[in-house]
Design a protein around this motif. Structure first.
Motif, PDB file in Angstrom:
ATOM      1  N   ASN A  14       0.864  -1.178   0.000  1.00 30.99           N
ATOM      2  CA  ASN A  14       0.000   0.000   0.000  1.00 30.99           C
ATOM      3  C   ASN A  14       0.904   1.232   0.000  1.00 30.99           C
ATOM      4  O   ASN A  14       1.551   1.535   1.004  1.00 30.99           O
ATOM      5  N   SER A  16      -0.046   4.310  -0.450  1.00 36.48           N
ATOM      6  CA  SER A  16      -0.743   5.536  -0.036  1.00 36.48           C
ATOM      7  C   SER A  16      -0.713   5.691   1.487  1.00 36.48           C
ATOM      8  O   SER A  16      -0.255   4.815   2.207  1.00 36.48           O
ATOM      9  N   ASP A  18      -3.492   6.032   3.163  1.00 32.36           N
ATOM     10  CA  ASP A  18      -4.832   5.619   3.594  1.00 32.36           C
ATOM     11  C   ASP A  18      -4.872   4.116   3.860  1.00 32.36           C
ATOM     12  O   ASP A  18      -4.088   3.354   3.295  1.00 32.36           O
ATOM     13  N   HIS A  19      -5.815   3.709   4.689  1.00 35.75           N
ATOM     14  CA  HIS A  19      -6.040   2.281   4.938  1.00 35.75           C
ATOM     15  C   HIS A  19      -6.710   1.668   3.706  1.00 35.75           C
ATOM     16  O   HIS A  19      -7.588   2.275   3.105  1.00 35.75           O
ATOM     17  N   LYS A  20      -6.299   0.461   3.322  1.00 37.27           N
ATOM     18  CA  LYS A  20      -6.873  -0.199   2.143  1.00 37.27           C
ATOM     19  C   LYS A  20      -7.323  -1.617   2.499  1.00 37.27           C
ATOM     20  O   LYS A  20      -6.634  -2.332   3.229  1.00 37.27           O
ATOM     21  N   SER A  21      -8.491  -1.993   1.952  1.00 40.95           N
ATOM     22  CA  SER A  21      -8.955  -3.376   2.014  1.00 40.95           C
ATOM     23  C   SER A  21      -8.866  -3.942   0.607  1.00 40.95           C
ATOM     24  O   SER A  21      -9.405  -3.358  -0.339  1.00 40.95           O
ATOM     25  N   VAL A  22      -8.179  -5.069   0.462  1.00 39.70           N
ATOM     26  CA  VAL A  22      -7.957  -5.642  -0.871  1.00 39.70           C
ATOM     27  C   VAL A  22      -8.491  -7.072  -0.899  1.00 39.70           C
ATOM     28  O   VAL A  22      -8.179  -7.882  -0.028  1.00 39.70           O
ATOM     29  N   VAL A  85      -9.209  -3.367  -4.984  1.00 38.33           N
ATOM     30  CA  VAL A  85      -9.215  -2.483  -3.819  1.00 38.33           C
ATOM     31  C   VAL A  85     -10.661  -2.090  -3.539  1.00 38.33           C
ATOM     32  O   VAL A  85     -11.335  -1.501  -4.387  1.00 38.33           O
ATOM     33  N   SER A  88     -13.106   1.752  -3.881  1.00 41.84           N
ATOM     34  CA  SER A  88     -12.193   2.627  -4.638  1.00 41.84           C
ATOM     35  C   SER A  88     -12.655   2.784  -6.081  1.00 41.84           C
ATOM     36  O   SER A  88     -11.846   2.875  -6.996  1.00 41.84           O
TER      37      SER A  88
END
Length: 200
Positions: A14, A16, A18-22, A85, A88
């Protein structure tokens, strides 16, 4: 290596703040050299949470028992990971890798010096890389535009065996020897060597 389990690692980063859920959908298929799929051997899905600037590894294992009977003589496997993602606007990333399994089955040992019109004995060793026995083993030796077919005994799991092959070179210069090993579980495992024949 052909006959062993395949272990892969998918690395997700990641970049970025920001928090990401993939969501990751993975699949693998045996394929021909033209990339045409033969059989699907793996299908898996997982979700990964990535914090800001965080990376994670996803380990994937494809056991020989999943791919062995579906492998073609090209010994190719195509692995695909579709990473989506979440939240998004449908951002997706496709990762593909083609694995070509190596053969380490044929080993040809030559004497130090090979001379024209003098009999030569070569050692050809061959192996069963599989965790199961193989039968109907055949070795096809091609040399000086002639082929010799040799029927071999069955091999136990992971067993290596060897034969001695004798011939007499008739002219000086480079000579190519090709060996093709087949059995009931796989075929056309090849080995070759160029023999430098010295003048008498």
């Amino acid at each position: 290596v052909f006959g062993k389990d395949i272990n892969l690692i998918l690395v997700l980063n990641n970049l970025s703040s920001d928090h990401k859920s993939v969501r990751v959908d993975m699949s693998a298929s045996t394929i021909l050299y033209t990339r045409r799929a033969v059989a699907e051997i793996l299908k898996a899905a997982t979700s990964v949470e990535l914090g800001p600037k965080q990376g994670k590894h996803i380990r994937v294992k494809i056991p020989y028992t999943h791919y062995g009977k579906y492998l073609t003589t090209d010994k190719r496997i195509q692995v695909t990971a579709l990473c989506e993602v979440m939240r998004s606007n449908g951002l997706k990333l496709l990762v593909e890798k083609t694995i070509i399994l190596e053969d380490t089955n044929i080993i040809i040992k030559l004497p130090r010096r090979v001379v024209v019109n003098k009999a030569v004995s070569l050692e050809i060793s061959y192996a069963n890389p599989l965790p199961e026995p193989v039968s109907r083993c055949v070795l096809l030796v091609t040399l000086m535009n002639q082929q010799v077919k040799i029927n071999l005994a069955r091999l136990a799991p992971r067993e290596r065996s060897k034969i001695y092959f004798e011939f007499t070179p008739r002219r000086a210069g480079p000579l190519q020897l090709q060996v093709d090993f087949s059995c009931d579980k796989f075929s056309h495992v090849k080995g070759f060597v160029t023999i430098a024949v010295a003048p008498a």
